[in-house]
Design a protein around this motif. Sequence first.
Motif, short mmCIF file in Angstrom:
data_model
loop_
_atom_site.label_atom_id
_atom_site.label_comp_id
_atom_site.label_asym_id
_atom_site.label_seq_id
_atom_site.Cartn_x
_atom_site.Cartn_y
_atom_site.Cartn_z
N HIS A 179 7.08 -76.24 -86.03
CA HIS A 179 7.40 -75.62 -84.75
C HIS A 179 7.03 -74.13 -84.73
CE1 HIS A 179 9.34 -78.87 -82.50
NE2 HIS A 179 9.79 -79.29 -83.66
N LEU A 180 7.15 -73.46 -85.87
CA LEU A 180 6.75 -72.06 -85.93
C LEU A 180 5.25 -71.92 -85.75
CD1 LEU A 180 7.45 -69.09 -86.33
CD2 LEU A 180 7.29 -69.46 -88.82
N ALA A 181 4.48 -72.84 -86.34
CA ALA A 181 3.03 -72.82 -86.16
C ALA A 181 2.67 -72.98 -84.69
CB ALA A 181 2.39 -73.92 -87.00
N GLN A 182 3.34 -73.86 -84.00
CA GLN A 182 3.10 -74.05 -82.57
C GLN A 182 3.50 -72.81 -81.78
OE1 GLN A 182 5.32 -77.58 -81.61
NE2 GLN A 182 3.94 -78.96 -82.71
N GLY A 189 -1.80 -66.68 -80.20
CA GLY A 189 -3.16 -67.21 -80.24
C GLY A 189 -3.66 -67.52 -81.63
N LEU A 190 -2.76 -67.85 -82.55
CA LEU A 190 -3.15 -68.17 -83.93
C LEU A 190 -3.39 -69.68 -84.05
CD1 LEU A 190 -0.60 -65.98 -85.95
CD2 LEU A 190 -2.95 -65.42 -85.32
N PRO A 191 -4.62 -70.11 -84.25
CA PRO A 191 -4.93 -71.55 -84.34
C PRO A 191 -4.62 -72.10 -85.72
CG PRO A 191 -6.94 -70.30 -84.59
CD PRO A 191 -5.84 -69.28 -84.37
N ILE A 192 -3.35 -72.15 -86.07
CA ILE A 192 -2.95 -72.51 -87.43
C ILE A 192 -2.16 -73.82 -87.44
CG2 ILE A 192 -2.86 -70.11 -88.15
CD1 ILE A 192 0.21 -70.26 -87.86
N SER A 193 -2.00 -74.35 -88.63
CA SER A 193 -1.11 -75.50 -88.85
C SER A 193 -0.01 -75.05 -89.79
CB SER A 193 -1.89 -76.67 -89.46
OG SER A 193 -2.21 -76.40 -90.82
N LEU A 321 -5.36 -59.39 -84.70
CA LEU A 321 -6.68 -59.53 -85.31
C LEU A 321 -6.85 -60.92 -85.89
CD1 LEU A 321 -6.02 -56.30 -85.52
CD2 LEU A 321 -7.91 -56.30 -87.14
N ALA A 322 -5.76 -61.46 -86.43
CA ALA A 322 -5.83 -62.78 -87.06
C ALA A 322 -6.27 -63.86 -86.09
CB ALA A 322 -4.47 -63.14 -87.66
N THR A 346 14.08 -64.49 -90.44
CA THR A 346 13.28 -64.89 -91.59
C THR A 346 11.92 -64.24 -91.49
OG1 THR A 346 12.57 -66.81 -92.89
CG2 THR A 346 12.28 -66.95 -90.52
N GLY A 347 11.17 -64.25 -92.57
CA GLY A 347 9.82 -63.70 -92.58
C GLY A 347 8.80 -64.80 -92.76
N PHE A 348 7.54 -64.47 -92.56
CA PHE A 348 6.50 -65.48 -92.75
C PHE A 348 5.18 -64.80 -93.10
CE2 PHE A 348 6.45 -64.52 -88.19
CZ PHE A 348 5.11 -64.25 -87.96
N ILE A 349 4.30 -65.57 -93.73
CA ILE A 349 2.93 -65.16 -94.03
C ILE A 349 2.01 -66.22 -93.46
CG2 ILE A 349 1.25 -64.59 -95.82
CD1 ILE A 349 3.58 -64.00 -97.71
N VAL A 350 0.95 -65.79 -92.79
CA VAL A 350 -0.09 -66.68 -92.30
C VAL A 350 -1.37 -66.36 -93.06
CG1 VAL A 350 -1.50 -67.37 -90.33
CG2 VAL A 350 0.94 -66.90 -90.01
N ALA A 351 -1.97 -67.38 -93.68
CA ALA A 351 -3.17 -67.15 -94.47
C ALA A 351 -3.94 -68.46 -94.64
CB ALA A 351 -2.79 -66.58 -95.84
N PRO A 352 -5.22 -68.38 -95.02
CA PRO A 352 -5.97 -69.60 -95.33
C PRO A 352 -5.31 -70.39 -96.46
CG PRO A 352 -7.47 -67.75 -95.03
CD PRO A 352 -6.08 -67.18 -95.04
N GLU A 353 -5.57 -71.68 -96.50
CA GLU A 353 -4.83 -72.57 -97.41
C GLU A 353 -5.07 -72.28 -98.88
OE1 GLU A 353 -4.64 -76.77 -96.56
OE2 GLU A 353 -5.07 -76.43 -94.45
#
Length: 494
Positions: A179-182, A189-193, A321-322, A346-353
């Motif tokens: 749900h956070l990814a959505q 606008g982050l196209p992440i999973s 930018l991401a 809570t915190g989070f990091i978004v990055a390539p797999e």
Amino acid sequence: MNSPVEIPYQSFITIDRSSEVSVYMQISNQLINAIQRGFLPFGTKLPGTRTLSMVLKVHRNTIVSVYDELLAQGWVESFPNKGTFVIGKDQNKPVQIEKIKKNSLENYPGTTGFSFKTSNILDNPFEHSSCEYIFNDGIPDIRLTQVDQYSRIYTSILKRKAHKIGQYNQDGSEFFKQHLAQYLNLSRGLPISKNNLLITRSTEMSMYIVSEVLLSEGDTVLVGELSYFSVNMIFQRKGVTINSVSMDEDGIKVDEVRKICEKQDIRMLYITPHHHYPTTVALSAKRRLELLKLAQEYGFIILEDDYDYDFHYDKSPILPLASADTKGMVIYIGSFGKSLVPGFRTGFIVAPENVMAEMRKYLGIIDRQGDILMEHVLGEMIAEGEINRYLKKSLKIYKERRDHFSYLLKEYLHEYIDFKIPSGGLAIWTEWKVPVNLMKLSRKCIQDNLFIPKTLLYQNRNLTAMRLGFGNLGFNEMEKAIEILSENVKSSSK
């Protein structure tokens, strides 16, 4: 061997009859402590149960229970017709019993018996005060949160789904990550999973993991000319070289970044583009695209901190930018639920797999347990639209506070400061037009019940400025705080 009657048991055994710990266990623990510290050395004969009960003024059966406990734990041995004796390794120089009077068995060592490395890099920069009025660097007002409502959600999930959540999981709640990814897709606008997400306890923990995985001693990191002190501390601890880049009204100067890249290798650029900390300046869309091109050209990492992204008032924020990164050059970190009570953040990091897999290893060391239940609560708050409803409501209040705070600054301090009304965030950056010693001003304000922490003060040869947070202050509170600040500024200028 000392005679039992020579040992001043009353000097090191005290009984607290109001304690929840039983009397016999209090006595047992203190006798064990005395044995461990050598006050009752090997071979010491303990008094008979009747004698010790009279000395300590307790029932004889209590002392019987004490000796049974010592015997069960292996501290003493008992011989028929001889008595009860302390067992353990023999001591060449037993501690003299009379020293008990000069030493408290309850004292914990004041220093270690070994050497260790110390550092002032991670000294806590935060200050606290009991003043009624406090400026901070821009934190939300927890009084606005509906704590009872969030507690009901938490309790409901605990009753309904705790058995389904499973064991500790360092990877976090899959439900929350989904749900956070959505949420990040729709809001940023982050196209992440969910596979691109790492859940942490705070932005600082995210920064620590990123620095451990991506930085090495001797690397060069670029930051804004003024930057977030906590992040700089983490970089310094890693042993990197920090170079600053000038700022203007459009954010960090990209041309200056290019010139540095032409002269030396750069490992990372750290930015807070939405509302730069501490100046609140937003990085322009043009410069965002230029930075992405530079990162691709010179191969440096962009560490993008979405500081205050949720707090925007006048228009929709520029996307991170991401969201435009197609080459995997950006690591995106942020916090979720900043406007909620601390326990719900809570915190989070978004990055390539590929790099995410390495980061999970470090998270497994420092936060193996995680908080699956709380993350599940946050996931349901997203799914039910509760987060969006609360943000919409709180943004209206914070916008009113920003406008009123700006009015007060103009009304009371227009002769002394310059500032621009920020498009978002919970603080205003003020630059002083008159010479003033900010540390002295802060100390004077404390005497009038207004606390201004040193982390809000920026003063050097070329700059005198303050970052003043308004989010935590109601109208009456900010009026009183500005009044105190104004009075002390005027008295200092005379």
